[in-house]
Design a protein around this motif. Structure first.
Motif: not given
Length: 192
Positions: A1-3, A5, A27, A67
């Motif tokens: 999983m990639k974070f 913001f 991130f 993202s």
């Protein structure tokens, strides 16, 4: 999983600030909110056509991605949604997150989404309907999504709103997600 913001509510920061912040906190992505904000369109912004190659290079060198690009509205502003899809392509993002803020009318939403999904498919960008507002009830959102058998329309699961606004427990959320996945598979089989 990639974070990642979101840039939502981050005023007074530059695109470089966002990139460095993401890198500093470990991130891997930045969710671009409000593509019309000066930080994105200014002469040194990532959506300025003169900067596109250098922005993509900088993101790659820092190990970052965009993202998603956010669209917030009632889906009637197809021009703005198209601009968000174009911005996603410019920033090498696969996703536009839709935060629906319109009236509670599923038939109208399905009708509006048909045009949006067609544009997204043509541009090879996936639309993500966020589970927020009237669609924090995932069963309600599932009913809308089941009208489509398209890989170009998916869900962005907002766990906060699903639990606190939609009042759903984990079992309901997981069951609804499973039903949505099964319905999409079944619809795809019928079209084949």
């Amino acid at each position: 999983m990639k974070f990642a913001f979101s840039t939502k509510n981050w005023k007074g920061y530059s695109w470089s600030d966002f990139c460095l912040t993401a890198q500093d906190i470990g991130f891997k992505g930045i969710e671009v909110h409000d593509i019309k904000d000066d930080v994105f369109t200014a002469s040194n912004g990532p959506l300025n056509p003169d900067n596109t190659p250098s922005v993509k290079r900088k993101l790659k060198n820092l190990g970052l991605t965009v993202s998603a690009v956010d669209y917030t509205g009632d889906l009637t502003d197809i021009e703005h949604l198209t601009e968000c899809i174009s911005a996603a392509n410019t920033l090498a993002s696969d996703f536009v997150k839709i935060t629906y803020t319109g009236e509670d009318n599923d038939e109208k939403v399905v009708s509006l989404l048909k045009d949006a999904v067609a544009i997204a498919e043509k541009e090879q960008v996936i639309l993500l309907m966020e589970t927020t507002g009237i669609y924090s009830n995932t069963t309600k959102l599932c009913g809308v999504l089941n009208e489509f058998a398209s890989d170009w329309l998916c869900v962005d699961w907002n766990m906060h709103d699903t639990f606190f606004v939609g009042k759903e427990d984990a079992e309901t959320y997981l069951f609804t997600k499973m039903l949505s996945d099964m319905a999409k598979l079944e619809k795809g089989r019928k079209k084949a």
